[in-house]
Design a protein around this motif. Structure first.
Motif, mmCIF file in Angstrom:
data_model
loop_
_atom_site.group_PDB
_atom_site.id
_atom_site.type_symbol
_atom_site.label_atom_id
_atom_site.label_comp_id
_atom_site.label_asym_id
_atom_site.label_seq_id
_atom_site.Cartn_x
_atom_site.Cartn_y
_atom_site.Cartn_z
ATOM 1 N N ASN A 279 0.807 -1.215 0.000
ATOM 2 C CA ASN A 279 0.000 0.000 0.000
ATOM 3 C C ASN A 279 0.843 1.270 0.000
ATOM 4 O O ASN A 279 0.309 2.381 0.141
ATOM 5 C CB ASN A 279 -0.947 0.012 1.200
ATOM 6 C CG ASN A 279 -2.172 -0.845 0.991
ATOM 7 O OD1 ASN A 279 -3.034 -0.542 0.162
ATOM 8 N ND2 ASN A 279 -2.252 -1.946 1.726
ATOM 9 N N GLU B 181 -13.750 0.924 14.033
ATOM 10 C CA GLU B 181 -14.313 1.850 13.053
ATOM 11 C C GLU B 181 -14.899 3.084 13.737
ATOM 12 O O GLU B 181 -14.728 4.219 13.261
ATOM 13 C CB GLU B 181 -15.373 1.143 12.214
ATOM 14 C CG GLU B 181 -14.802 0.115 11.239
ATOM 15 C CD GLU B 181 -15.862 -0.562 10.408
ATOM 16 O OE1 GLU B 181 -17.058 -0.479 10.788
ATOM 17 O OE2 GLU B 181 -15.514 -1.172 9.380
ATOM 18 N N GLU C 163 -10.379 6.849 9.149
ATOM 19 C CA GLU C 163 -11.210 5.910 8.399
ATOM 20 C C GLU C 163 -10.492 4.577 8.258
ATOM 21 O O GLU C 163 -9.312 4.530 7.879
ATOM 22 C CB GLU C 163 -11.517 6.463 7.007
ATOM 23 C CG GLU C 163 -12.376 5.532 6.157
ATOM 24 C CD GLU C 163 -12.581 6.054 4.745
ATOM 25 O OE1 GLU C 163 -13.342 5.419 3.997
ATOM 26 O OE2 GLU C 163 -11.972 7.083 4.391
ATOM 27 N N THR D 146 -9.652 1.622 6.202
ATOM 28 C CA THR D 146 -9.654 1.368 4.757
ATOM 29 C C THR D 146 -9.469 -0.105 4.414
ATOM 30 O O THR D 146 -9.866 -0.531 3.334
ATOM 31 C CB THR D 146 -8.539 2.172 4.066
ATOM 32 O OG1 THR D 146 -7.267 1.743 4.558
ATOM 33 C CG2 THR D 146 -8.710 3.666 4.318
ATOM 34 N N HIS D 147 -8.837 -0.854 5.297
ATOM 35 C CA HIS D 147 -8.617 -2.281 5.071
ATOM 36 C C HIS D 147 -8.807 -3.024 6.401
ATOM 37 O O HIS D 147 -8.456 -2.487 7.460
ATOM 38 C CB HIS D 147 -7.192 -2.581 4.588
ATOM 39 C CG HIS D 147 -6.833 -1.953 3.274
ATOM 40 N ND1 HIS D 147 -6.715 -0.594 3.094
ATOM 41 C CD2 HIS D 147 -6.549 -2.516 2.063
ATOM 42 C CE1 HIS D 147 -6.376 -0.334 1.842
ATOM 43 N NE2 HIS D 147 -6.270 -1.481 1.196
ATOM 44 N N TYR E 1 -6.267 -3.936 11.196
ATOM 45 C CA TYR E 1 -6.939 -2.800 10.573
ATOM 46 C C TYR E 1 -5.937 -1.779 10.065
ATOM 47 O O TYR E 1 -4.989 -1.431 10.772
ATOM 48 C CB TYR E 1 -7.881 -2.115 11.577
ATOM 49 C CG TYR E 1 -9.016 -3.008 11.998
ATOM 50 C CD1 TYR E 1 -10.177 -3.083 11.238
ATOM 51 C CD2 TYR E 1 -8.911 -3.790 13.137
ATOM 52 C CE1 TYR E 1 -11.216 -3.925 11.605
ATOM 53 C CE2 TYR E 1 -9.936 -4.630 13.520
ATOM 54 C CZ TYR E 1 -11.089 -4.693 12.756
ATOM 55 O OH TYR E 1 -12.110 -5.531 13.117
ATOM 56 N N ARG E 2 -6.161 -1.295 8.848
ATOM 57 C CA ARG E 2 -5.421 -0.151 8.319
ATOM 58 C C ARG E 2 -6.315 1.071 8.466
ATOM 59 O O ARG E 2 -7.464 1.066 7.990
ATOM 60 C CB ARG E 2 -5.055 -0.336 6.844
ATOM 61 C CG ARG E 2 -4.294 0.862 6.252
ATOM 62 C CD ARG E 2 -4.092 0.702 4.747
ATOM 63 N NE ARG E 2 -3.251 1.774 4.194
ATOM 64 C CZ ARG E 2 -3.726 2.925 3.727
ATOM 65 N NH1 ARG E 2 -5.036 3.165 3.757
ATOM 66 N NH2 ARG E 2 -2.900 3.832 3.232
ATOM 67 N N GLU F 249 -6.520 5.307 8.024
ATOM 68 C CA GLU F 249 -5.975 6.582 7.577
ATOM 69 C C GLU F 249 -6.473 7.655 8.536
ATOM 70 O O GLU F 249 -7.678 7.796 8.762
ATOM 71 C CB GLU F 249 -6.420 6.901 6.147
ATOM 72 C CG GLU F 249 -5.786 5.991 5.107
ATOM 73 C CD GLU F 249 -6.151 6.364 3.685
ATOM 74 O OE1 GLU F 249 -6.974 7.302 3.513
ATOM 75 O OE2 GLU F 249 -5.626 5.736 2.754
#
Length: 212
Positions: free
Chosen positions: A44, A163, A172, A174-175, A202-203, A205
């Motif tokens: 990524n 989340e 947010e 994203t993955h 969790y990814r 941003e």
């Protein structure tokens, strides 16, 4: 780019905790999980040329995995001096020449103010010990304050919490992907010699103060 399996092989030499502390939930991050997280981050564009910070680095597994993928610099933060001494030795075992700073400090109050694009990688405490509930919240708070993207390992069933937490701080997810933590018996309260724990990665941003 080296393969994920090659990275896992390189990380197999990383030693774990000599005297793990239950109050800090010091469980080693398996090399296969570390390789997966770092490989996804690299795909990524979140490792090469960036500052990578490993919060609660322990003996350095995630920090060293990132160091093998071409970051500008790596910082590993942990409150336990003994773990950091093992991390220093692990760096020699792995053989990376990437600049790495090992900082003894509370990872939830990391003395960092990055001025460059920053990625946090972390396997924070799940908060399973009494008095340490929701420990991962403080780690996420720190990630939000110093990074523009983070990858973190959480207990299974954490998606709604992660989340919501990220959204409250302008971030947010994203993955997200599932993972398994294979843990060997290391504390007296463990009832079996080994156990597999469902986990999630969790990814996120972040839109906060991370370096840009």
């Amino acid at each position: 780019m080296a393969t994920k399996s090659a990275l896992e092989t390189q990380l197999a030499v990383v030693a774990g905790f000599e005297d793990p502390r239950a109050d800090l939930e010091q469980y080693p991050t398996p090399p296969e999980l570390a390789a997966h997280v770092v490989h996804v981050a690299d795909l990524n564009g979140d490792v090469e040329g960036r500052l990578v910070v490993d919060l609660g680095t322990g003996t350095g597994m995630l920090a060293l995995g990132a160091a093998l993928r071409g970051p500008a610099r790596v910082v590993g933060v942990d409150v336990d001096r003994a773990a950091l001494l093992t991390a220093v030795a692990n760096r020699r075992r792995v053989g990376t020449r990437t600049p790495i700073d090992w900082i003894q400090a509370d990872a939830t109050r990391a003395p960092l103010c990055p001025d460059a694009p920053t990625t946090v990688l972390m396997n924070p405490p799940f908060g399973a010990q009494r008095g340490n509930e929701h420990a991962d919240r403080a780690f996420l708070d720190t990630a939000a304050s110093i990074a523009d993207v983070s990858y973190s390992v959480h207990n299974g069933g954490s998606q709604e919490f992660v989340e919501s937490f990220a959204a409250d701080r302008g971030g947010e997810v994203t993955h997200a992907f599932r993972a398994t933590l294979a843990l060997e018996r290391q504390f007296d309260f463990h009832e079996s010699d080994s156990e597999e724990i469902d986990a999630e990665v969790y990814r996120i941003e972040w839109a906060g103060d991370g370096g840009d």
